[in-house]
Design a protein around this motif. Structure first.
Motif, PDB file in Angstrom:
ATOM      1  N   ARG A   6       9.700  -4.794  64.454  1.00  0.00           N
ATOM      2  CA  ARG A   6       9.036  -4.550  65.580  1.00  0.00           C
ATOM      3  C   ARG A   6       9.403  -5.538  66.553  1.00  0.00           C
ATOM      4  O   ARG A   6       9.420  -5.217  67.737  1.00  0.00           O
ATOM      5  N   GLY A   7      10.199  -7.098  66.422  1.00  0.00           N
ATOM      6  CA  GLY A   7      11.126  -7.073  67.501  1.00  0.00           C
ATOM      7  C   GLY A   7      12.013  -6.804  67.792  1.00  0.00           C
ATOM      8  O   GLY A   7      12.161  -6.823  69.718  1.00  0.00           O
ATOM      9  N   LEU A   8      12.440  -5.993  67.299  1.00  0.00           N
ATOM     10  CA  LEU A   8      13.631  -5.176  67.524  1.00  0.00           C
ATOM     11  C   LEU A   8      13.651  -4.264  68.457  1.00  0.00           C
ATOM     12  O   LEU A   8      13.944  -4.100  69.901  1.00  0.00           O
ATOM     13  N   GLU A   9      12.024  -3.608  67.694  1.00  0.00           N
ATOM     14  CA  GLU A   9      11.224  -2.616  69.178  1.00  0.00           C
ATOM     15  C   GLU A   9      11.000  -2.998  70.523  1.00  0.00           C
ATOM     16  O   GLU A   9      11.151  -2.599  71.627  1.00  0.00           O
ATOM     17  N   ALA A  10       9.976  -4.016  70.274  1.00  0.00           N
ATOM     18  CA  ALA A  10       9.929  -4.585  70.851  1.00  0.00           C
ATOM     19  C   ALA A  10      10.690  -5.041  72.763  1.00  0.00           C
ATOM     20  O   ALA A  10      10.909  -4.513  74.075  1.00  0.00           O
ATOM     21  N   ALA A  11      11.889  -5.546  71.966  1.00  0.00           N
ATOM     22  CA  ALA A  11      13.104  -5.664  72.919  1.00  0.00           C
ATOM     23  C   ALA A  11      13.593  -4.194  73.258  1.00  0.00           C
ATOM     24  O   ALA A  11      13.786  -4.939  74.895  1.00  0.00           O
ATOM     25  N   LEU A  12      13.528  -3.624  72.780  1.00  0.00           N
ATOM     26  CA  LEU A  12      14.186  -1.949  73.243  1.00  0.00           C
ATOM     27  C   LEU A  12      13.455  -1.521  74.028  1.00  0.00           C
ATOM     28  O   LEU A  12      13.584  -0.802  75.143  1.00  0.00           O
ATOM     29  N   ALA A  13      12.178  -1.917  74.084  1.00  0.00           N
ATOM     30  CA  ALA A  13      10.815  -1.063  74.940  1.00  0.00           C
ATOM     31  C   ALA A  13      11.875  -2.039  76.808  1.00  0.00           C
ATOM     32  O   ALA A  13      10.993  -1.473  77.527  1.00  0.00           O
ATOM     33  N   GLU A  14      11.448  -3.584  76.504  1.00  0.00           N
ATOM     34  CA  GLU A  14      11.875  -4.374  76.859  1.00  0.00           C
ATOM     35  C   GLU A  14      13.796  -3.569  78.121  1.00  0.00           C
ATOM     36  O   GLU A  14      13.356  -4.483  79.053  1.00  0.00           O
ATOM     37  N   ALA A  15      13.797  -3.146  77.465  1.00  0.00           N
ATOM     38  CA  ALA A  15      15.301  -3.389  78.164  1.00  0.00           C
ATOM     39  C   ALA A  15      15.230  -2.168  79.053  1.00  0.00           C
ATOM     40  O   ALA A  15      16.591  -1.942  80.365  1.00  0.00           O
ATOM     41  N   SER A  16      14.041  -1.341  79.852  1.00  0.00           N
ATOM     42  CA  SER A  16      14.166  -0.318  80.543  1.00  0.00           C
ATOM     43  C   SER A  16      13.179  -0.441  81.088  1.00  0.00           C
ATOM     44  O   SER A  16      12.544  -0.109  82.085  1.00  0.00           O
ATOM     45  N   SER A  17      12.795  -1.658  81.056  1.00  0.00           N
ATOM     46  CA  SER A  17      11.363  -2.500  82.084  1.00  0.00           C
ATOM     47  C   SER A  17      12.128  -1.816  83.353  1.00  0.00           C
ATOM     48  O   SER A  17      12.762  -2.669  84.023  1.00  0.00           O
ATOM     49  N   PRO A  18      11.743  -1.902  84.480  1.00  0.00           N
ATOM     50  CA  PRO A  18      11.734  -2.524  85.691  1.00  0.00           C
ATOM     51  C   PRO A  18      11.793  -3.725  86.723  1.00  0.00           C
ATOM     52  O   PRO A  18      12.304  -3.642  87.363  1.00  0.00           O
ATOM     53  N   SER A  19      11.192  -4.555  85.858  1.00  0.00           N
ATOM     54  CA  SER A  19      11.375  -6.146  85.589  1.00  0.00           C
ATOM     55  C   SER A  19      12.529  -6.808  85.695  1.00  0.00           C
ATOM     56  O   SER A  19      12.607  -6.779  84.502  1.00  0.00           O
ATOM     57  N   TRP A  20      13.221  -7.500  86.214  1.00  0.00           N
ATOM     58  CA  TRP A  20      14.820  -7.961  85.944  1.00  0.00           C
ATOM     59  C   TRP A  20      14.229  -9.016  84.858  1.00  0.00           C
ATOM     60  O   TRP A  20      14.849  -8.940  83.659  1.00  0.00           O
ATOM     61  N   THR A  21      12.761  -9.568  85.176  1.00  0.00           N
ATOM     62  CA  THR A  21      13.548 -10.666  84.037  1.00  0.00           C
ATOM     63  C   THR A  21      12.567 -10.073  82.197  1.00  0.00           C
ATOM     64  O   THR A  21      13.659 -10.449  81.436  1.00  0.00           O
ATOM     65  N   GLN A  22      12.212  -8.875  82.662  1.00  0.00           N
ATOM     66  CA  GLN A  22      11.700  -9.026  81.184  1.00  0.00           C
ATOM     67  C   GLN A  22      12.830  -8.400  80.982  1.00  0.00           C
ATOM     68  O   GLN A  22      13.807  -8.191  80.000  1.00  0.00           O
ATOM     69  N   ARG A  23      14.349  -6.854  81.693  1.00  0.00           N
ATOM     70  CA  ARG A  23      14.898  -6.685  81.379  1.00  0.00           C
ATOM     71  C   ARG A  23      16.014  -8.292  80.566  1.00  0.00           C
ATOM     72  O   ARG A  23      17.226  -7.863  79.623  1.00  0.00           O
ATOM     73  N   ALA A  24      16.662  -9.298  80.965  1.00  0.00           N
ATOM     74  CA  ALA A  24      16.873 -10.242  81.069  1.00  0.00           C
ATOM     75  C   ALA A  24      16.251 -10.938  79.428  1.00  0.00           C
ATOM     76  O   ALA A  24      17.304 -11.488  78.627  1.00  0.00           O
ATOM     77  N   CYS A  25      15.053 -11.389  79.442  1.00  0.00           N
ATOM     78  CA  CYS A  25      14.904 -11.637  78.540  1.00  0.00           C
ATOM     79  C   CYS A  25      15.431 -10.084  76.644  1.00  0.00           C
ATOM     80  O   CYS A  25      15.618 -11.332  75.713  1.00  0.00           O
ATOM     81  N   ALA A  26      15.318  -8.598  77.382  1.00  0.00           N
ATOM     82  CA  ALA A  26      15.457  -8.011  76.322  1.00  0.00           C
ATOM     83  C   ALA A  26      16.909  -8.510  75.846  1.00  0.00           C
ATOM     84  O   ALA A  26      17.133  -8.636  74.779  1.00  0.00           O
ATOM     85  N   GLY A  27      17.803  -8.637  76.912  1.00  0.00           N
ATOM     86  CA  GLY A  27      19.080  -9.016  76.596  1.00  0.00           C
ATOM     87  C   GLY A  27      18.983 -10.006  75.547  1.00  0.00           C
ATOM     88  O   GLY A  27      20.118 -10.261  74.519  1.00  0.00           O
ATOM     89  N   HIS A  28      18.568 -10.952  75.860  1.00  0.00           N
ATOM     90  CA  HIS A  28      18.714 -12.453  75.233  1.00  0.00           C
ATOM     91  C   HIS A  28      18.065 -12.126  73.548  1.00  0.00           C
ATOM     92  O   HIS A  28      18.282 -12.891  72.761  1.00  0.00           O
ATOM     93  N   ASP A  29      16.867 -11.142  73.527  1.00  0.00           N
ATOM     94  CA  ASP A  29      16.527 -10.866  72.295  1.00  0.00           C
ATOM     95  C   ASP A  29      16.866  -9.968  70.941  1.00  0.00           C
ATOM     96  O   ASP A  29      16.724  -9.442  70.444  1.00  0.00           O
ATOM     97  N   LEU A  30      18.051  -8.873  72.601  1.00  0.00           N
ATOM     98  CA  LEU A  30      18.389  -7.974  71.883  1.00  0.00           C
ATOM     99  C   LEU A  30      19.631  -8.690  71.000  1.00  0.00           C
ATOM    100  O   LEU A  30      20.602  -7.379  70.152  1.00  0.00           O
ATOM    101  N   ALA A  31      20.243  -9.485  71.824  1.00  0.00           N
ATOM    102  CA  ALA A  31      22.006 -10.203  71.276  1.00  0.00           C
ATOM    103  C   ALA A  31      22.169  -9.912  69.921  1.00  0.00           C
ATOM    104  O   ALA A  31      22.667  -9.770  69.209  1.00  0.00           O
ATOM    105  N   PRO A  32      21.481 -11.058  68.735  1.00  0.00           N
ATOM    106  CA  PRO A  32      21.100 -11.024  67.683  1.00  0.00           C
ATOM    107  C   PRO A  32      21.322  -9.809  66.491  1.00  0.00           C
ATOM    108  O   PRO A  32      22.084 -10.112  65.838  1.00  0.00           O
ATOM    109  N   PHE A  33      21.481  -8.465  67.514  1.00  0.00           N
ATOM    110  CA  PHE A  33      21.232  -6.728  66.740  1.00  0.00           C
ATOM    111  C   PHE A  33      22.791  -6.255  68.104  1.00  0.00           C
ATOM    112  O   PHE A  33      22.837  -5.279  66.906  1.00  0.00           O
ATOM    113  N   ALA A  34      23.340  -7.013  67.813  1.00  0.00           N
ATOM    114  CA  ALA A  34      24.521  -6.323  68.167  1.00  0.00           C
ATOM    115  C   ALA A  34      25.268  -5.291  67.599  1.00  0.00           C
ATOM    116  O   ALA A  34      25.839  -3.902  68.065  1.00  0.00           O
ATOM    117  N   ASP A  35      24.846  -5.337  66.600  1.00  0.00           N
ATOM    118  CA  ASP A  35      25.570  -4.354  65.729  1.00  0.00           C
ATOM    119  C   ASP A  35      24.577  -3.523  64.481  1.00  0.00           C
ATOM    120  O   ASP A  35      24.852  -2.143  64.044  1.00  0.00           O
TER     121      ASP A  35
END
Length: 138
Positions: A6-35
């Motif tokens: 669920r956390g991965l899916e939410a972060a993936l959705a945020e990655a395409s947000s028009p809000s830069w703050t949400q995209r930045a949060c997505a980068g932080h949240d997705l980093a542990p899933f780099a593989d």
């Protein structure tokens, strides 16, 4: 559905947000899933965000803090593709992680592996990161 998924899916959705703050949060949240391939694709796009350099910087910092081969490989790929402005912000993000109060995992092992990567762009990016860190991790 497991909490991690669920956390991965939410972060993936945020990655395409028009809000830069949400995209930045997505980068932080997705980093542990780099593989994870879907996360890696989104992270590379965030590292090369054309709309806001804060997204680039914060995603690079988050990946550098993770410090795995998969995470550093994404930074290296981004470095190879980045324009001069993006490269400056990628470098700043890596630097922020290296000098932060928590430190980062030793990036030297990841960089050593990436120096032998099959992709020339990854090898080139890893070499550039090594110059940036100048012995402070790569």
């Amino acid at each position: 559905m497991p909490e991690t998924t669920r956390g991965l899916e939410a972060a993936l959705a945020e990655a395409s947000s028009p809000s830069w703050t949400q995209r930045a949060c997505a980068g932080h949240d997705l980093a542990p899933f780099a593989d994870v391939p879907e996360a890696a694709e989104a992270l590379l796009e965030l590292l090369l965000d054309v709309e806001d350099t804060a997204v680039t910087r914060q995603t690079a910092e988050a990946l550098a803090r993770v410090g795995t081969v998969a995470a550093v490989r994404l930074i290296a790929l981004a470095v190879a593709e980045a324009d001069d402005n993006q490269a400056d912000w990628l470098r700043t993000g890596v630097h922020d992680a290296l000098v932060g109060p928590d430190g980062v995992p030793d990036m030297a092992a990841a960089c050593e592996k990436l120096a032998r990567d099959q992709e020339e762009a990854v090898r080139r990016g890893a070499a550039e990161i090594s110059v940036w860190t100048d012995g402070a991790g790569c």
